[in-house]
Design a protein around this motif. Structure first.
Motif, PDB file in Angstrom:
ATOM      1  N   GLY A  47      52.974   9.235 -37.470  1.00 46.38           N
ATOM      2  CA  GLY A  47      52.260   8.338 -36.575  1.00 46.38           C
ATOM      3  C   GLY A  47      51.072   7.657 -37.209  1.00 46.38           C
ATOM      4  O   GLY A  47      50.332   6.944 -36.517  1.00 46.38           O
ATOM      5  N   SER A  48      50.886   7.835 -38.504  1.00 45.99           N
ATOM      6  CA  SER A  48      49.652   7.445 -39.159  1.00 45.99           C
ATOM      7  C   SER A  48      49.820   6.238 -40.075  1.00 45.99           C
ATOM      8  O   SER A  48      50.910   5.685 -40.229  1.00 45.99           O
ATOM      9  CB  SER A  48      49.108   8.625 -39.970  1.00 45.99           C
ATOM     10  N   THR A  49      48.722   5.868 -40.703  1.00 49.56           N
ATOM     11  CA  THR A  49      48.695   4.861 -41.753  1.00 49.56           C
ATOM     12  C   THR A  49      48.049   5.486 -42.981  1.00 49.56           C
ATOM     13  O   THR A  49      47.571   6.634 -42.939  1.00 49.56           O
ATOM     14  CB  THR A  49      47.866   3.634 -41.333  1.00 49.56           C
ATOM     15  N   ILE A  50      47.995   4.729 -44.061  1.00 50.33           N
ATOM     16  CA  ILE A  50      47.299   5.214 -45.255  1.00 50.33           C
ATOM     17  C   ILE A  50      45.862   5.575 -44.894  1.00 50.33           C
ATOM     18  O   ILE A  50      45.352   6.642 -45.247  1.00 50.33           O
ATOM     19  CB  ILE A  50      47.312   4.145 -46.365  1.00 50.33           C
ATOM     20  N   GLN A  51      45.203   4.683 -44.154  1.00 54.66           N
ATOM     21  CA  GLN A  51      43.776   4.876 -43.879  1.00 54.66           C
ATOM     22  C   GLN A  51      43.501   6.021 -42.908  1.00 54.66           C
ATOM     23  O   GLN A  51      42.519   6.754 -43.082  1.00 54.66           O
ATOM     24  CB  GLN A  51      43.165   3.578 -43.341  1.00 54.66           C
ATOM     25  N   THR A  52      44.329   6.208 -41.885  1.00 53.08           N
ATOM     26  CA  THR A  52      44.025   7.269 -40.927  1.00 53.08           C
ATOM     27  C   THR A  52      44.143   8.644 -41.560  1.00 53.08           C
ATOM     28  O   THR A  52      43.404   9.566 -41.218  1.00 53.08           O
ATOM     29  CB  THR A  52      44.926   7.190 -39.676  1.00 53.08           C
ATOM     30  N   SER A  53      45.052   8.805 -42.502  1.00 53.68           N
ATOM     31  CA  SER A  53      45.177  10.100 -43.179  1.00 53.68           C
ATOM     32  C   SER A  53      44.191  10.261 -44.327  1.00 53.68           C
ATOM     33  O   SER A  53      43.597  11.328 -44.505  1.00 53.68           O
ATOM     34  CB  SER A  53      46.605  10.290 -43.716  1.00 53.68           C
ATOM     35  N   PHE A  54      43.997   9.209 -45.129  1.00 55.92           N
ATOM     36  CA  PHE A  54      43.316   9.376 -46.413  1.00 55.92           C
ATOM     37  C   PHE A  54      42.078   8.507 -46.608  1.00 55.92           C
ATOM     38  O   PHE A  54      41.473   8.546 -47.691  1.00 55.92           O
ATOM     39  CB  PHE A  54      44.301   9.089 -47.556  1.00 55.92           C
ATOM     40  N   GLY A  55      41.688   7.744 -45.595  1.00 61.13           N
ATOM     41  CA  GLY A  55      40.576   6.819 -45.767  1.00 61.13           C
ATOM     42  C   GLY A  55      39.293   7.457 -46.261  1.00 61.13           C
ATOM     43  O   GLY A  55      38.546   6.848 -47.026  1.00 61.13           O
ATOM     44  N   VAL A  70      51.284   4.860 -49.614  1.00 57.19           N
ATOM     45  CA  VAL A  70      52.508   4.266 -49.068  1.00 57.19           C
ATOM     46  C   VAL A  70      52.495   4.389 -47.552  1.00 57.19           C
ATOM     47  O   VAL A  70      51.831   5.267 -46.988  1.00 57.19           O
ATOM     48  CB  VAL A  70      53.767   4.948 -49.637  1.00 57.19           C
ATOM     49  N   GLU A  71      53.211   3.499 -46.902  1.00 52.98           N
ATOM     50  CA  GLU A  71      53.479   3.650 -45.473  1.00 52.98           C
ATOM     51  C   GLU A  71      54.984   3.726 -45.286  1.00 52.98           C
ATOM     52  O   GLU A  71      55.737   2.888 -45.796  1.00 52.98           O
ATOM     53  CB  GLU A  71      52.835   2.513 -44.682  1.00 52.98           C
ATOM     54  N   LEU A  72      55.398   4.774 -44.596  1.00 56.23           N
ATOM     55  CA  LEU A  72      56.806   5.133 -44.498  1.00 56.23           C
ATOM     56  C   LEU A  72      57.514   4.345 -43.400  1.00 56.23           C
ATOM     57  O   LEU A  72      56.901   3.580 -42.665  1.00 56.23           O
ATOM     58  CB  LEU A  72      56.926   6.632 -44.250  1.00 56.23           C
TER      59      LEU A  72
END
Length: 272
Positions: A47-55, A70-72
């Protein structure tokens, strides 16, 4: 292989990434590249993006590394295909992206569902993998309490964290795809079937497992995974799901301290 530059770059603490799309197994897969050095592939949670997980950790990790976020499938800026989400397909998509980017080998870091995808990459594409960092992942249903699975069976978009909804709408060219992404994520987890122990035993990559002591996945399950993966280390850190990397739903905007796991991650990656 076809790649296109993206106009939707996200600035992380003053760092503007190189961005693009690549043709990957029928998808237009979005990626971002930060920094220089040995590649570390970042694989976000469900349910996430690069930024929401790793920002919150990109600025620190990109100082000495080339980060490839990456975005899956169906997530963020990446398109969808007429198929359910699977961890195996996600692993194959990431592998194809690296081939398109001419990256023969990399380290990988995945959080939550991304951690499970990272495990699949290590099992399905060992030639691509040096080290893996697996955050808050499981390999069988007993790794999370029964109420987690009951919630997934009944999950509706109303219960999706608002931060994830806002992040998707902010970056996606198809805001109407939010419900589709949510429903596919929920279906994958509701129908998740245990992986076999021999699959984890087959992993040859050096592995760092990280979990919060109040995580969705239980500490006992993390220990079980640690015992199965031959060349692995385990860190159990105080906090909930993703708190150790500053995942967007786990930390308030007022919290400015460095996420707990950065020194552990850097030490693990730097060790010969």
């Amino acid at each position: 292989m076809k790649q296109n530059a993206s106009s939707k770059a996200i600035k992380e603490d003053g760092i503007i990434p190189k961005t693009g799309y690549s043709d990957v197994n029928g998808l237009k897969m979005y990626y971002e590249i930060y920094g220089e050095g040995k590649p570390l592939v970042l694989i976000h949670g469900g349910g996430s993006t690069i930024q929401t997980s790793f920002g919150r950790i990109i600025p620190a990790l990109s100082k000495q590394r080339q980060l490839i976020g990456v975005e899956l499938q169906a997530h963020g800026r990446t398109s969808d295909r007429n198929a359910d989400l699977t961890f195996e397909q996600d692993a194959d998509d990431v592998a194809m992206l690296l081939k398109n980017l001419d990256i023969p080998k990399a380290d990988f870091m995945g959080f939550s569902n991304g951690g499970m995808t990272t495990l699949q990459i290590a099992m399905r594409h060992p030639q691509l993998v040096d080290k893996i960092i697996v955050g808050s992942a499981l390999y069988k249903r007993s790794g999370a309490p029964p109420e987690f699975w009951e919630f997934m069976k009944k999950a509706t978009i109303d219960y999706m964290p608002q931060q994830y909804k806002d992040a998707y709408i902010k970056v996606s060219a198809n805001p109407q795809g939010l419900r589709n992404m949510h429903d596919k994520c929920a279906k994958r987890m509701a129908e998740f079937k245990d992986w076999q122990e021999k699959q984890l035993k087959s992993i040859t990559a050096k592995t760092l497992l990280i979990i919060g002591d109040a995580d969705v996945m239980t500490p006992e399950h993390a220990v079980e995974m640690y015992k199965l993966i031959p060349n692995s280390q385990l860190a159990i850190i105080p906090g909930g799901h993703g708190h150790y990397i500053g995942e967007i739903t786990s930390m308030s905007n007022q919290e400015s301290r460095q996420p707990f796991a950065i020194p552990l991650i850097e030490e693990f990656l730097d060790k010969k």
